[in-house]
Design a protein around this motif. Structure first.
Motif, mmCIF file in Angstrom:
data_model
loop_
_atom_site.group_PDB
_atom_site.id
_atom_site.type_symbol
_atom_site.label_atom_id
_atom_site.label_comp_id
_atom_site.label_asym_id
_atom_site.label_seq_id
_atom_site.Cartn_x
_atom_site.Cartn_y
_atom_site.Cartn_z
ATOM 1 N N VAL A 45 33.312 6.691 33.828
ATOM 2 C CA VAL A 45 33.262 8.307 33.361
ATOM 3 C C VAL A 45 32.986 8.310 31.846
ATOM 4 N N SER A 46 33.642 7.308 31.066
ATOM 5 C CA SER A 46 33.600 7.238 29.635
ATOM 6 C C SER A 46 32.149 6.966 29.360
ATOM 7 N N ALA A 47 31.703 6.026 29.943
ATOM 8 C CA ALA A 47 30.342 5.429 29.764
ATOM 9 C C ALA A 47 28.990 6.652 29.989
ATOM 10 N N THR A 48 29.464 7.167 31.185
ATOM 11 C CA THR A 48 28.667 8.228 31.541
ATOM 12 C C THR A 48 28.509 9.389 30.419
ATOM 13 N N LEU A 49 29.699 9.776 29.948
ATOM 14 C CA LEU A 49 29.759 10.807 28.978
ATOM 15 C C LEU A 49 29.173 10.350 27.579
ATOM 16 N N CYS A 50 29.322 9.168 27.221
ATOM 17 C CA CYS A 50 28.699 8.610 26.018
ATOM 18 C C CYS A 50 27.120 8.580 26.035
ATOM 19 N N PHE A 51 26.730 8.169 27.337
ATOM 20 C CA PHE A 51 25.164 8.186 27.562
ATOM 21 C C PHE A 51 25.020 9.511 27.580
ATOM 22 N N ALA A 52 25.190 10.565 28.062
ATOM 23 C CA ALA A 52 24.928 11.898 28.159
ATOM 24 C C ALA A 52 24.885 12.577 26.661
ATOM 25 N N GLY A 53 26.095 12.192 26.058
ATOM 26 C CA GLY A 53 26.174 12.701 24.773
ATOM 27 C C GLY A 53 25.102 12.181 23.753
ATOM 28 N N GLY A 54 24.620 10.856 23.934
ATOM 29 C CA GLY A 54 23.723 10.314 23.294
ATOM 30 C C GLY A 54 22.422 10.998 23.278
ATOM 31 N N LEU A 55 22.052 11.188 24.644
ATOM 32 C CA LEU A 55 20.788 11.697 24.751
ATOM 33 C C LEU A 55 20.779 13.425 24.193
ATOM 34 N N ILE A 56 22.070 14.037 24.189
ATOM 35 C CA ILE A 56 21.874 15.338 23.671
ATOM 36 C C ILE A 56 21.772 15.210 22.258
#
Length: 534
Positions: free
Chosen positions: A76-87
Protein backbone atom coordinates in the motif's frame (compact mmCIF):
# COMPACT_ATOMS: atom_id res chain seq x y z
CA UNK A 1 -25.02 14.20 18.70
CA UNK A 2 -24.20 12.53 22.00
CA UNK A 3 -27.86 11.61 22.53
CA UNK A 4 -27.93 10.07 19.05
CA UNK A 5 -24.87 7.95 19.87
CA UNK A 6 -26.44 6.75 23.11
CA UNK A 7 -29.71 5.83 21.36
CA UNK A 8 -27.75 4.01 18.67
CA UNK A 9 -25.78 1.97 21.15
CA UNK A 10 -28.83 1.19 23.30
CA UNK A 11 -30.40 -0.25 20.17
CA UNK A 12 -27.17 -2.14 19.49
CA UNK A 13 -27.25 -3.65 22.98
CA UNK A 14 -30.93 -4.60 22.67
CA UNK A 15 -30.26 -6.30 19.34
CA UNK A 16 -27.55 -8.43 20.89
CA UNK A 17 -29.61 -9.23 23.96
CA UNK A 18 -32.31 -10.85 21.81
CA UNK A 19 -29.83 -13.10 20.00
CA UNK A 20 -30.93 -16.63 20.74
CA UNK A 21 -28.81 -18.62 23.12
CA UNK A 22 -28.35 -21.47 20.70
CA UNK A 23 -26.74 -19.09 18.20
CA UNK A 24 -24.08 -18.01 20.66
CA UNK A 25 -23.59 -21.57 21.79
CA UNK A 26 -23.16 -22.52 18.16
CA UNK A 27 -20.35 -19.98 17.83
CA UNK A 28 -18.77 -21.34 20.99
CA UNK A 29 -18.86 -24.87 19.60
CA UNK A 30 -17.25 -23.70 16.35
CA UNK A 31 -14.41 -22.00 18.22
CA UNK A 32 -13.97 -24.80 20.74
CA UNK A 33 -13.95 -27.45 18.05
CA UNK A 34 -10.77 -25.84 16.76
CA UNK A 35 -9.15 -26.60 20.10
CA UNK A 36 -10.06 -30.26 20.36
CA UNK A 37 -6.54 -31.28 19.41
CA UNK A 38 -5.15 -28.90 22.01
CA UNK A 39 -7.31 -30.32 24.78
CA UNK A 40 -6.23 -33.85 23.97
CA UNK A 41 -2.59 -32.80 24.00
CA UNK A 42 -3.01 -31.16 27.39
CA UNK A 43 -4.71 -34.11 29.03
CA UNK A 44 -1.92 -36.43 27.95
CA UNK A 45 0.89 -34.34 29.39
CA UNK A 46 2.06 -33.05 32.74
CA UNK A 47 2.27 -29.23 32.89
CA UNK A 48 5.79 -28.17 31.89
CA UNK A 49 6.88 -31.59 30.71
CA UNK A 50 4.95 -31.15 27.45
CA UNK A 51 8.19 -30.94 25.54
CA UNK A 52 8.61 -27.17 25.33
CA UNK A 53 9.03 -26.24 21.72
CA UNK A 54 10.51 -22.89 22.63
CA UNK A 55 11.83 -22.52 26.14
CA UNK A 56 14.01 -19.58 25.14
CA UNK A 57 12.42 -16.39 23.90
CA UNK A 58 12.91 -15.48 20.25
CA UNK A 59 15.13 -12.50 19.56
CA UNK A 60 14.99 -12.52 15.76
CA UNK A 61 12.15 -11.60 13.43
CA UNK A 62 10.51 -14.37 11.44
CA UNK A 63 10.66 -13.96 7.66
CA UNK A 64 7.12 -15.33 7.42
CA UNK A 65 5.97 -12.85 10.08
CA UNK A 66 7.45 -9.99 8.08
CA UNK A 67 5.75 -11.22 4.92
CA UNK A 68 2.37 -11.64 6.62
CA UNK A 69 2.28 -8.42 8.63
CA UNK A 70 4.59 -6.05 6.76
CA UNK A 71 4.19 -6.91 3.06
CA UNK A 72 0.59 -5.57 2.78
CA UNK A 73 1.72 -2.32 4.43
CA UNK A 74 4.69 -2.05 2.08
CA UNK A 75 2.46 -2.75 -0.95
CA UNK A 76 0.00 0.00 0.00
CA UNK A 77 2.85 2.39 0.85
CA UNK A 78 4.58 1.71 -2.47
CA UNK A 79 1.30 2.29 -4.31
CA UNK A 80 0.84 5.63 -2.59
CA UNK A 81 4.41 6.67 -3.36
CA UNK A 82 4.02 5.70 -7.01
CA UNK A 83 0.67 7.47 -7.32
CA UNK A 84 1.99 10.53 -5.50
CA UNK A 85 5.04 10.65 -7.78
CA UNK A 86 2.84 10.72 -10.87
CA UNK A 87 0.77 13.53 -9.35
CA UNK A 88 3.93 15.50 -8.64
CA UNK A 89 5.12 14.97 -12.22
CA UNK A 90 1.81 16.26 -13.58
CA UNK A 91 2.03 19.32 -11.33
CA UNK A 92 5.48 20.01 -12.74
CA UNK A 93 4.03 19.68 -16.27
CA UNK A 94 6.15 16.61 -16.96
CA UNK A 95 4.64 14.10 -19.41
CA UNK A 96 3.01 11.09 -17.76
CA UNK A 97 2.28 7.94 -19.77
CA UNK A 98 -1.33 6.76 -19.68
CA UNK A 99 -0.33 3.19 -18.84
CA UNK A 100 1.46 4.46 -15.72
CA UNK A 101 -1.71 6.26 -14.64
CA UNK A 102 -3.71 3.08 -15.17
CA UNK A 103 -1.17 1.14 -13.09
CA UNK A 104 -1.54 3.70 -10.29
CA UNK A 105 -5.34 3.42 -10.40
CA UNK A 106 -5.18 -0.38 -10.28
CA UNK A 107 -2.79 -0.19 -7.34
CA UNK A 108 -5.07 2.24 -5.49
CA UNK A 109 -8.07 -0.03 -5.95
CA UNK A 110 -6.13 -3.14 -4.87
CA UNK A 111 -4.72 -1.28 -1.86
CA UNK A 112 -8.21 -0.16 -0.89
CA UNK A 113 -9.41 -3.77 -0.84
CA UNK A 114 -6.44 -4.77 1.34
CA UNK A 115 -7.07 -1.94 3.79
CA UNK A 116 -10.80 -2.55 4.00
CA UNK A 117 -10.18 -6.27 4.53
CA UNK A 118 -8.12 -5.42 7.63
CA UNK A 119 -10.92 -3.38 9.12
CA UNK A 120 -13.69 -5.80 8.20
CA UNK A 121 -11.86 -8.74 9.79
CA UNK A 122 -11.20 -6.88 13.03
CA UNK A 123 -14.70 -5.40 13.06
CA UNK A 124 -16.24 -8.86 12.76
CA UNK A 125 -13.94 -10.19 15.49
CA UNK A 126 -14.90 -7.47 17.96
CA UNK A 127 -18.60 -7.64 17.18
CA UNK A 128 -18.58 -11.38 17.87
CA UNK A 129 -16.76 -10.71 21.14
CA UNK A 130 -19.37 -8.10 22.10
CA UNK A 131 -22.24 -10.49 21.42
CA UNK A 132 -20.62 -13.34 23.34
CA UNK A 133 -19.90 -11.10 26.34
CA UNK A 134 -23.48 -9.80 26.41
CA UNK A 135 -24.84 -13.31 26.31
CA UNK A 136 -22.48 -14.97 28.77
CA UNK A 137 -21.14 -12.38 31.25
CA UNK A 138 -23.62 -12.98 34.07
CA UNK A 139 -23.30 -16.74 33.74
CA UNK A 140 -19.50 -16.63 33.69
CA UNK A 141 -19.40 -14.25 36.66
CA UNK A 142 -21.73 -16.51 38.64
CA UNK A 143 -19.55 -19.52 37.80
CA UNK A 144 -16.40 -17.66 38.82
CA UNK A 145 -17.99 -16.52 42.08
CA UNK A 146 -19.21 -20.02 42.94
CA UNK A 147 -15.92 -21.74 42.12
CA UNK A 148 -14.01 -22.67 45.26
CA UNK A 149 -10.47 -23.97 45.48
CA UNK A 150 -9.69 -26.93 47.71
CA UNK A 151 -5.90 -26.66 47.69
CA UNK A 152 -3.70 -23.83 48.94
CA UNK A 153 -0.16 -24.19 47.56
CA UNK A 154 2.51 -21.77 48.69
CA UNK A 155 2.21 -18.51 46.74
CA UNK A 156 4.85 -15.84 46.16
CA UNK A 157 3.52 -12.41 45.15
CA UNK A 158 6.26 -10.55 43.27
CA UNK A 159 6.20 -6.75 43.05
CA UNK A 160 8.91 -5.11 40.93
CA UNK A 161 9.52 -1.62 42.33
CA UNK A 162 11.74 1.12 40.99
CA UNK A 163 11.15 4.54 42.54
CA UNK A 164 7.65 3.55 43.71
CA UNK A 165 7.71 5.43 47.00
CA UNK A 166 4.46 7.16 46.12
CA UNK A 167 2.46 3.93 45.85
CA UNK A 168 4.29 0.90 47.22
CA UNK A 169 3.00 1.00 50.80
CA UNK A 170 -0.66 0.91 49.83
CA UNK A 171 -0.07 -2.04 47.52
CA UNK A 172 1.88 -4.06 50.10
CA UNK A 173 -0.56 -3.46 52.95
CA UNK A 174 -3.59 -4.27 50.81
CA UNK A 175 -2.14 -7.48 49.40
CA UNK A 176 -1.02 -8.52 52.91
CA UNK A 177 -4.68 -8.49 54.01
CA UNK A 178 -5.67 -11.16 51.49
CA UNK A 179 -7.41 -14.15 53.12
CA UNK A 180 -5.25 -16.71 51.32
CA UNK A 181 -3.67 -18.87 54.05
CA UNK A 182 -0.23 -19.52 52.60
CA UNK A 183 1.59 -16.70 50.79
CA UNK A 184 4.51 -14.30 50.92
CA UNK A 185 5.03 -10.86 49.39
CA UNK A 186 8.40 -10.34 47.75
CA UNK A 187 9.21 -6.78 46.66
CA UNK A 188 12.15 -6.36 44.30
CA UNK A 189 13.72 -2.94 44.89
CA UNK A 190 15.25 -2.34 41.49
CA UNK A 191 17.96 0.17 42.45
CA UNK A 192 15.44 2.81 43.54
CA UNK A 193 16.80 6.29 44.18
CA UNK A 194 13.76 7.74 45.99
CA UNK A 195 12.30 6.84 49.39
CA UNK A 196 11.33 3.32 48.29
CA UNK A 197 14.16 1.54 50.20
CA UNK A 198 13.31 3.38 53.43
CA UNK A 199 9.64 2.49 53.11
CA UNK A 200 10.41 -1.16 52.38
CA UNK A 201 12.68 -1.47 55.41
CA UNK A 202 9.89 -0.16 57.62
CA UNK A 203 7.26 -2.38 56.00
CA UNK A 204 9.46 -5.46 56.44
CA UNK A 205 9.19 -4.90 60.20
CA UNK A 206 5.46 -4.09 60.22
CA UNK A 207 4.14 -6.62 57.67
CA UNK A 208 5.17 -10.22 58.58
CA UNK A 209 4.29 -11.64 55.15
CA UNK A 210 6.48 -9.15 53.31
CA UNK A 211 10.19 -9.24 52.55
CA UNK A 212 12.26 -7.39 49.99
CA UNK A 213 15.45 -7.81 48.03
CA UNK A 214 17.45 -4.99 46.51
CA UNK A 215 19.41 -4.86 43.29
CA UNK A 216 22.15 -2.24 43.46
CA UNK A 217 22.79 -2.44 39.71
CA UNK A 218 19.21 -2.51 38.46
CA UNK A 219 17.08 -0.22 36.38
CA UNK A 220 16.98 -2.39 33.26
CA UNK A 221 13.23 -2.92 33.30
CA UNK A 222 10.48 -4.91 34.97
CA UNK A 223 11.26 -8.26 33.23
CA UNK A 224 14.85 -8.20 34.47
CA UNK A 225 13.73 -7.34 38.01
CA UNK A 226 11.17 -10.15 38.08
CA UNK A 227 13.72 -12.70 36.88
CA UNK A 228 15.96 -11.58 39.74
CA UNK A 229 13.11 -11.83 42.27
CA UNK A 230 12.12 -15.29 41.05
CA UNK A 231 15.40 -16.65 42.41
CA UNK A 232 14.32 -15.63 45.92
CA UNK A 233 10.69 -16.81 45.68
CA UNK A 234 9.68 -19.85 47.75
CA UNK A 235 6.15 -20.37 46.40
CA UNK A 236 4.91 -23.03 44.01
CA UNK A 237 2.71 -20.40 42.36
CA UNK A 238 4.20 -17.06 41.28
CA UNK A 239 1.79 -14.12 41.09
CA UNK A 240 2.79 -10.64 39.95
CA UNK A 241 1.36 -7.28 40.95
CA UNK A 242 2.53 -3.85 39.86
CA UNK A 243 3.22 -1.36 42.63
CA UNK A 244 0.11 0.74 41.92
CA UNK A 245 -2.41 -2.12 42.10
CA UNK A 246 -5.00 -2.57 44.86
CA UNK A 247 -7.07 -5.79 45.04
CA UNK A 248 -10.79 -4.96 45.27
CA UNK A 249 -11.48 -7.57 47.96
CA UNK A 250 -9.64 -10.00 50.21
CA UNK A 251 -10.33 -13.04 48.03
CA UNK A 252 -8.41 -12.07 44.89
CA UNK A 253 -5.47 -14.41 45.54
CA UNK A 254 -7.81 -17.34 46.19
CA UNK A 255 -9.67 -16.61 42.98
CA UNK A 256 -6.46 -16.56 40.95
CA UNK A 257 -4.75 -19.58 42.53
CA UNK A 258 -7.75 -21.96 42.35
CA UNK A 259 -7.37 -22.33 38.57
CA UNK A 260 -4.02 -24.03 38.99
CA UNK A 261 -5.81 -27.10 40.33
CA UNK A 262 -6.35 -27.79 36.63
CA UNK A 263 -3.02 -29.28 35.44
CA UNK A 264 -3.59 -27.73 32.00
CA UNK A 265 -3.53 -24.21 33.46
CA UNK A 266 -0.07 -22.66 33.23
CA UNK A 267 -1.04 -19.00 33.67
CA UNK A 268 -3.93 -16.95 35.04
CA UNK A 269 -5.08 -13.35 34.64
CA UNK A 270 -7.48 -11.15 36.61
CA UNK A 271 -9.59 -8.06 35.83
CA UNK A 272 -7.96 -4.57 35.90
CA UNK A 273 -9.95 -1.36 36.49
CA UNK A 274 -8.53 2.20 36.77
CA UNK A 275 -9.57 4.04 39.94
CA UNK A 276 -8.06 7.52 39.50
CA UNK A 277 -10.75 8.91 37.19
CA UNK A 278 -12.11 11.53 39.57
CA UNK A 279 -9.11 13.83 39.28
CA UNK A 280 -10.33 15.81 36.28
CA UNK A 281 -8.15 14.00 33.72
CA UNK A 282 -10.15 13.31 30.57
CA UNK A 283 -7.43 10.92 29.38
CA UNK A 284 -7.75 8.86 32.58
CA UNK A 285 -11.53 8.66 32.13
CA UNK A 286 -11.11 7.56 28.52
CA UNK A 287 -8.55 4.93 29.55
CA UNK A 288 -11.10 3.66 32.10
CA UNK A 289 -13.57 3.11 29.25
CA UNK A 290 -10.93 1.28 27.21
CA UNK A 291 -9.94 -1.00 30.08
CA UNK A 292 -13.52 -1.92 30.94
CA UNK A 293 -14.16 -2.78 27.29
CA UNK A 294 -10.95 -4.77 27.05
CA UNK A 295 -11.37 -6.84 30.21
CA UNK A 296 -15.16 -7.00 30.50
CA UNK A 297 -15.68 -7.95 26.84
CA UNK A 298 -12.51 -8.84 24.93
CA UNK A 299 -10.78 -11.00 27.52
CA UNK A 300 -14.02 -12.60 28.71
CA UNK A 301 -15.09 -13.51 25.15
CA UNK A 302 -11.71 -15.06 24.38
CA UNK A 303 -11.97 -17.13 27.55
CA UNK A 304 -15.54 -18.19 26.74
CA UNK A 305 -14.74 -19.10 23.13
CA UNK A 306 -11.71 -21.16 24.09
CA UNK A 307 -9.26 -18.76 22.47
CA UNK A 308 -6.18 -17.22 24.13
CA UNK A 309 -6.77 -14.68 26.92
CA UNK A 310 -3.74 -12.47 27.55
CA UNK A 311 -1.63 -12.44 30.66
CA UNK A 312 -1.51 -8.71 31.41
CA UNK A 313 1.72 -8.55 33.42
CA UNK A 314 -0.04 -7.88 36.73
CA UNK A 315 -2.86 -9.41 38.81
CA UNK A 316 -1.92 -12.75 37.34
CA UNK A 317 0.80 -15.35 37.41
CA UNK A 318 2.22 -18.78 36.62
CA UNK A 319 3.20 -22.13 37.97
CA UNK A 320 6.75 -21.74 39.25
CA UNK A 321 8.15 -24.54 37.11
CA UNK A 322 6.63 -22.90 34.03
CA UNK A 323 8.02 -19.43 34.65
CA UNK A 324 11.41 -20.84 35.68
CA UNK A 325 11.75 -22.51 32.28
CA UNK A 326 10.20 -19.75 30.17
CA UNK A 327 11.35 -16.68 32.13
CA UNK A 328 10.47 -13.04 31.52
CA UNK A 329 11.96 -11.90 28.21
CA UNK A 330 14.26 -8.94 28.99
CA UNK A 331 14.37 -8.03 25.29
CA UNK A 332 10.60 -7.67 25.01
CA UNK A 333 8.87 -4.31 25.50
CA UNK A 334 5.67 -6.20 26.33
CA UNK A 335 6.97 -9.12 28.33
CA UNK A 336 3.40 -10.08 29.26
CA UNK A 337 2.27 -10.59 25.65
CA UNK A 338 5.56 -12.36 24.92
CA UNK A 339 4.90 -14.81 27.77
CA UNK A 340 1.27 -15.30 26.73
CA UNK A 341 2.32 -16.50 23.29
CA UNK A 342 5.16 -18.70 24.58
CA UNK A 343 2.84 -20.38 27.07
CA UNK A 344 0.39 -21.16 24.26
CA UNK A 345 2.90 -22.49 21.72
CA UNK A 346 4.48 -24.66 24.41
CA UNK A 347 1.14 -26.35 25.16
CA UNK A 348 -0.09 -24.35 28.16
CA UNK A 349 -3.40 -22.67 28.85
CA UNK A 350 -4.03 -19.10 30.08
CA UNK A 351 -7.20 -18.69 32.17
CA UNK A 352 -8.98 -15.36 32.61
CA UNK A 353 -11.02 -14.80 35.80
CA UNK A 354 -13.40 -11.84 35.51
CA UNK A 355 -14.17 -12.00 39.24
CA UNK A 356 -10.55 -11.51 40.41
CA UNK A 357 -10.53 -7.72 40.28
CA UNK A 358 -7.99 -5.09 41.14
CA UNK A 359 -7.77 -1.32 40.94
CA UNK A 360 -4.98 0.30 38.96
CA UNK A 361 -3.79 3.78 38.05
CA UNK A 362 -4.57 5.12 34.60
CA UNK A 363 -2.24 7.51 32.80
CA UNK A 364 -3.40 11.09 33.18
CA UNK A 365 -1.55 13.13 30.56
CA UNK A 366 -0.70 12.84 26.89
CA UNK A 367 3.02 12.34 27.47
CA UNK A 368 2.47 9.29 29.68
CA UNK A 369 -0.25 8.00 27.35
CA UNK A 370 2.10 8.25 24.35
CA UNK A 371 4.98 6.48 26.09
CA UNK A 372 2.73 3.68 27.38
CA UNK A 373 0.96 3.06 24.07
CA UNK A 374 4.23 3.25 22.13
CA UNK A 375 5.62 0.47 24.32
CA UNK A 376 2.45 -1.58 23.85
CA UNK A 377 2.41 -1.03 20.07
CA UNK A 378 6.05 -1.82 19.45
CA UNK A 379 5.99 -4.70 21.93
CA UNK A 380 3.06 -6.34 20.15
CA UNK A 381 4.76 -5.79 16.80
CA UNK A 382 7.90 -7.46 18.14
CA UNK A 383 5.90 -10.48 19.27
CA UNK A 384 4.00 -10.64 15.98
CA UNK A 385 7.17 -10.65 13.90
CA UNK A 386 9.04 -13.05 16.20
CA UNK A 387 6.37 -15.64 16.95
CA UNK A 388 4.17 -15.75 13.83
CA UNK A 389 5.74 -18.97 12.58
CA UNK A 390 5.76 -20.52 16.09
CA UNK A 391 2.01 -19.93 16.35
CA UNK A 392 1.34 -21.36 12.90
CA UNK A 393 3.46 -24.45 13.57
CA UNK A 394 2.19 -25.08 17.10
CA UNK A 395 0.92 -28.62 17.54
CA UNK A 396 -1.07 -27.80 20.68
CA UNK A 397 -3.01 -24.73 19.53
CA UNK A 398 -6.27 -25.22 17.68
CA UNK A 399 -7.01 -23.51 14.35
CA UNK A 400 -9.36 -20.91 15.82
CA UNK A 401 -6.88 -20.11 18.59
CA UNK A 402 -4.06 -19.71 16.07
CA UNK A 403 -6.10 -17.35 13.90
CA UNK A 404 -7.22 -15.21 16.81
CA UNK A 405 -3.69 -15.08 18.28
CA UNK A 406 -2.33 -13.87 14.94
CA UNK A 407 -5.04 -11.20 14.86
CA UNK A 408 -4.36 -10.23 18.48
CA UNK A 409 -0.64 -9.78 17.81
CA UNK A 410 -1.38 -7.73 14.69
CA UNK A 411 -3.82 -5.30 16.30
CA UNK A 412 -1.37 -2.38 16.23
CA UNK A 413 -0.63 -2.85 12.53
CA UNK A 414 -4.25 -1.80 11.99
CA UNK A 415 -3.32 1.71 13.12
CA UNK A 416 -0.74 1.89 10.35
CA UNK A 417 -3.27 0.64 7.83
CA UNK A 418 -5.69 3.29 9.09
CA UNK A 419 -3.22 6.05 8.25
CA UNK A 420 -2.63 4.56 4.81
CA UNK A 421 -6.39 4.32 4.33
CA UNK A 422 -6.78 8.02 4.90
CA UNK A 423 -4.13 8.73 2.26
CA UNK A 424 -5.84 6.29 -0.12
CA UNK A 425 -9.10 8.22 0.21
CA UNK A 426 -7.40 11.31 -1.17
CA UNK A 427 -5.69 9.25 -3.87
CA UNK A 428 -9.15 8.12 -5.03
CA UNK A 429 -10.17 11.74 -5.32
CA UNK A 430 -6.94 12.86 -7.02
CA UNK A 431 -7.21 10.15 -9.70
CA UNK A 432 -10.85 10.86 -10.43
CA UNK A 433 -12.06 7.51 -9.14
CA UNK A 434 -15.06 9.19 -7.49
CA UNK A 435 -18.14 10.62 -9.24
CA UNK A 436 -17.90 13.64 -11.49
CA UNK A 437 -20.15 16.17 -9.77
CA UNK A 438 -18.69 18.72 -7.36
CA UNK A 439 -20.81 17.33 -4.52
CA UNK A 440 -19.68 13.74 -5.02
CA UNK A 441 -16.07 14.81 -5.56
CA UNK A 442 -16.08 16.38 -2.11
CA UNK A 443 -18.28 13.72 -0.54
CA UNK A 444 -16.25 10.69 -1.59
CA UNK A 445 -12.99 11.64 0.20
CA UNK A 446 -14.99 12.42 3.34
CA UNK A 447 -16.83 9.11 3.10
CA UNK A 448 -13.61 7.22 2.38
CA UNK A 449 -11.88 9.01 5.26
CA UNK A 450 -14.65 7.89 7.60
CA UNK A 451 -14.76 4.34 6.22
CA UNK A 452 -11.02 3.76 6.38
CA UNK A 453 -10.46 5.75 9.53
CA UNK A 454 -13.46 4.79 11.62
CA UNK A 455 -14.62 1.35 10.51
CA UNK A 456 -11.79 -0.26 12.42
CA UNK A 457 -12.79 1.71 15.50
CA UNK A 458 -16.50 0.92 15.37
CA UNK A 459 -16.20 -2.52 16.91
CA UNK A 460 -13.94 -1.49 19.82
CA UNK A 461 -16.37 1.39 20.32
CA UNK A 462 -19.15 -1.15 20.77
CA UNK A 463 -16.97 -3.26 23.06
CA UNK A 464 -16.57 -0.26 25.33
CA UNK A 465 -20.30 0.49 25.43
CA UNK A 466 -21.09 -3.17 26.13
CA UNK A 467 -18.38 -3.28 28.80
CA UNK A 468 -19.74 -0.21 30.57
CA UNK A 469 -23.25 -1.66 30.42
CA UNK A 470 -22.15 -4.97 31.92
CA UNK A 471 -19.92 -3.40 34.55
CA UNK A 472 -22.86 -1.60 36.16
CA UNK A 473 -22.35 0.56 39.28
CA UNK A 474 -23.57 3.58 37.35
CA UNK A 475 -20.54 3.76 35.07
CA UNK A 476 -22.66 4.23 31.92
CA UNK A 477 -22.35 7.92 32.70
CA UNK A 478 -18.71 7.51 31.65
CA UNK A 479 -19.87 6.74 28.10
CA UNK A 480 -19.67 10.43 27.22
CA UNK A 481 -15.88 10.10 27.34
CA UNK A 482 -16.07 7.66 24.45
CA UNK A 483 -16.29 10.76 22.24
CA UNK A 484 -12.82 11.74 23.44
CA UNK A 485 -11.51 8.39 22.21
CA UNK A 486 -11.83 9.71 18.62
CA UNK A 487 -8.83 12.06 18.89
CA UNK A 488 -7.02 9.42 20.97
CA UNK A 489 -7.49 6.96 18.10
CA UNK A 490 -5.80 9.52 15.86
CA UNK A 491 -2.95 9.76 18.38
CA UNK A 492 -2.72 5.97 18.44
CA UNK A 493 -2.47 5.91 14.65
CA UNK A 494 0.59 8.15 14.79
CA UNK A 495 2.04 6.06 17.63
CA UNK A 496 1.60 2.85 15.62
CA UNK A 497 3.36 4.36 12.61
CA UNK A 498 6.24 5.53 14.81
CA UNK A 499 6.50 2.12 16.49
CA UNK A 500 6.60 0.26 13.15
CA UNK A 501 9.18 2.64 11.71
CA UNK A 502 11.41 2.18 14.78
CA UNK A 503 10.98 -1.59 14.75
CA UNK A 504 11.89 -1.96 11.09
CA UNK A 505 14.87 0.40 11.32
CA UNK A 506 16.23 -1.18 14.50
CA UNK A 507 15.82 1.94 16.65
CA UNK A 508 16.75 0.99 20.21
CA UNK A 509 14.13 1.52 22.87
CA UNK A 510 14.27 0.50 26.52
CA UNK A 511 11.54 -0.68 28.88
CA UNK A 512 10.07 2.29 30.80
CA UNK A 513 7.66 2.11 33.69
CA UNK A 514 4.45 4.12 33.73
CA UNK A 515 4.47 7.42 35.59
CA UNK A 516 2.73 7.52 39.00
CA UNK A 517 0.55 10.40 40.13
CA UNK A 518 -1.18 9.76 43.45
CA UNK A 519 -0.75 7.24 46.25
CA UNK A 520 -2.56 3.91 45.94
CA UNK A 521 -5.68 3.66 48.05
CA UNK A 522 -5.54 1.11 50.84
CA UNK A 523 -8.85 -0.48 49.92
CA UNK A 524 -9.82 -4.01 50.94
CA UNK A 525 -13.43 -3.60 51.97
CA UNK A 526 -14.84 -4.24 48.49
CA UNK A 527 -15.92 -0.61 48.43
CA UNK A 528 -15.68 1.52 45.34
CA UNK A 529 -13.02 4.25 45.60
CA UNK A 530 -13.70 5.40 42.07
CA UNK A 531 -15.99 8.46 41.85
CA UNK A 532 -16.35 7.90 38.07
CA UNK A 533 -15.85 11.50 37.21
CA UNK A 534 -18.18 13.04 39.76
Amino acid sequence: MFETILIYDRCFIKIYIIIKFYTIRGWEEVFKSGRSGQTAAHSAQAPIEAGCEQRAANSKKSLFGIIFYIFPILFVSATLCFAGGLILMSLLSAPVAENLVNMAKAGIIASSFITLSYFLVYTGRHLIFSAVALNSYKRVLAENNSERGSEYPKVSVLIAARNEGMVIEGAVRTIAEQNYPNFEILVIDDASTDETPTILKRLAKEVPKMKFVRRENGGFGKPDALNFGLKHARGDIILTFDADYVPMDKGVLKRLVRWFEDPDCWAVQGFLVPYNTGNGSTIAKSVFCERVGGYMVNQLARQKLGLLPQYGGTVGGFRKDVIEKLGWNVKALTEDTDLTVRVAVNGGKVVYDVSARSWEQAVQNLRSYWRQRYRWARGHMQCALRYFLDVVRSKTMGTAQKIDTILMLGIYFVGVMMALGWLLSFAWWAYGLSWSSIFSTLYFPILAFWTFGALGNTAPFHEIVVGLKLYGNGVMRMSKYILFLAPLFLVNTIICCEALLHEMTGFKSKWEKTERYVGVLHNNNNSDPNPYGK
